[in-house]
Every structure is written in C-alpha cells, then in structure tokens.
Design an enzyme around this catalytic site. Sequence first.
Site, mmCIF file in Angstrom:
data_model
loop_
_atom_site.group_PDB
_atom_site.id
_atom_site.type_symbol
_atom_site.label_atom_id
_atom_site.label_comp_id
_atom_site.label_asym_id
_atom_site.label_seq_id
_atom_site.Cartn_x
_atom_site.Cartn_y
_atom_site.Cartn_z
ATOM 1 N N HIS A 37 0.839 -1.209 0.000
ATOM 2 C CA HIS A 37 0.000 0.000 0.000
ATOM 3 C C HIS A 37 0.876 1.262 0.000
ATOM 4 C CE1 HIS A 37 -2.775 -2.885 2.221
ATOM 5 N NE2 HIS A 37 -3.539 -2.486 1.226
ATOM 6 N N SER A 185 0.385 -8.960 1.222
ATOM 7 C CA SER A 185 -1.078 -8.948 1.256
ATOM 8 C C SER A 185 -1.512 -8.867 2.715
ATOM 9 C CB SER A 185 -1.617 -10.245 0.642
ATOM 10 O OG SER A 185 -2.970 -10.437 1.002
#
Length: 280
Positions: A37, A185
């Site tokens: 991210h 993830s």
Amino acid sequence: MLVLDSVENVQEMIRMWRKDGDVIGFVPTMGFLHDGHLSLVRAAKSQCERAVVSIFVNPTQFGPGEDLDAYPRDMEHDVALLEKEGVDLVFAPKPETMYARDHSTVVIVQGLSHVLAGEHRPTHFAGVTSVVAKLFNIVRPDKSYFGQKDFQQVKIIERMVRDLNFRTQVIMMPIVREPDGLAMSSRNTYLTPEQRRQALILSQSVKWAEKTHAAGETDVQKIITTVTQMIRAAGPDLEIKYVTVVNPKTLEPVAKVGRGAVLLIEVYVGKTRLYDNVIF
Ligand code: PAF
C-alpha cells in the site's frame, strides 16, 4: 493530515484543492496497510500535489461465508503510517455512510468480472467496482493507484473507468514482495508458519516462469504444466484455483506466451486466498 468520515467534508476539501489547481492522487484501500500500500501512497505523493487514501473494509465485495468479520483491521496504526508518509487526507467512512439501508445500485463490468477469480466469487468484482465508482465520485482523483498483485481487479477498474468516462488515470504499481518473495497482502497474517512456508512456491514458480520465458520458452502449456506441478508438489495445504496465461486486456487465455501476456495464479493456502502474477 485530515482524517474524515463524512462524504460532504471530503468533497468540500477536494473542491478547495481543485480550485487551487492541485492534482489529486488517490489510493483506495481496505486498511491494515503494508509496504505494498505504501508504495502506492509514495507514487501518489511523488506525482500529485495532494494524496488521498481511503480506508474502508467494503462489505459488498465479500461473499457469504467469506472473511468480512475476520478481515484484519488496525486504524490507529494505519493512520500513523499515513501521517508519516505525508498523506493529506484519509477518508475512513462507516459502512452506513457508504451504503444507505435501501441502496440498490450496482456497477458491474460484464465479462471480465466473471472469469478467473470471478468464477468462484461471482459477486466479488461487482462489490469492488460499485465501491470504487462511489469513491471516485467522492474524491474525483486525477490519478488513482492500484497494485499489480490484484491484476484482474486493476483491469476491471480500467474498463469501468473507460466505459463510464471517469476522469481518472488508473496507474498500476508493481508487486511489492517480502524479503523471501511472498507478495505482500493483508491476508498473509492468516497464514500459519507452515502455510507461509508452503506459500513461497507462488513467487518461486512465477520467478521460474519469468526466467524460462526470458530464455526463449513461448509454449503456454509447458509453462502452465510446470508451474502447476511445482505448486502441487509444495505442500498439502495448497489448492490451485487457476494457473493461466492471459491477454492483459481481455483476460482470455493466449495460445502463445508473447510480450505483455500475463501468468496469473490463484491458490488457496488452507482457507487463505493468495494471488501472484508476472507480466512477460
Ligand atoms: O484492493 C482492495 O483493497 C479493494 O478491493 C479496494 C480496491 C480498496 C476496493 O474495496
């Protein structure tokens, strides 16, 4: 850094920034942020005057029996990370802010949403495109950033942006990996140490395919068969959903591994769904 949960307040802030001529970069997330991210956030920061991040665990993209309740959340930590990155605004709405009790509009990208992961998660991508369309309407970003790990998701969003004339440029950023290769993830936290060890075969087989193709192999079946065998041999907790090589626009299987074709892998490790891919 502003942390807002109201649509109107976000829209007002964005309106002011737009009036000043600022380019708005947007990173939609479901939180529990990792370096993947943050690579999107850094791209938005470096390419835009304003960086906006949304944190919203979107219920409509989880099917019945999926991990909506268990999905990891840590708002305090996320906000601290984003503050450190110099993000301008975090939009963290409540579910009831995003979805009226009688909400009844769904955005579906036909075709692309029903192949690959869409075959066994029939309502998932409709949930993704519906919430991303809403977020685009709220934030009105000039540029929006998504990770290549979710390749199918990016292609579906690109198609939605084109078909519905959203005025945002969709930018796909490369997969960020753990030092041992596992694609980052939020769901990696579900893995037991043994499952995590078995999961390494995803990145290892992808790397093998990339090298083999670079050495001149263009036979799709050979690549798919070897990758499948590698994964099957790696452990009893692995269940392959698909190993395929597709055209990056249509997501249809290709006959030959040409430039731009994509190897896509989805594997369940125990109950945890993991993706990996490589663009040849
Ligand atoms: O990739 C995700 O985290 C989600 O699918 C997204 C794009 C934030 C929509 O909820």
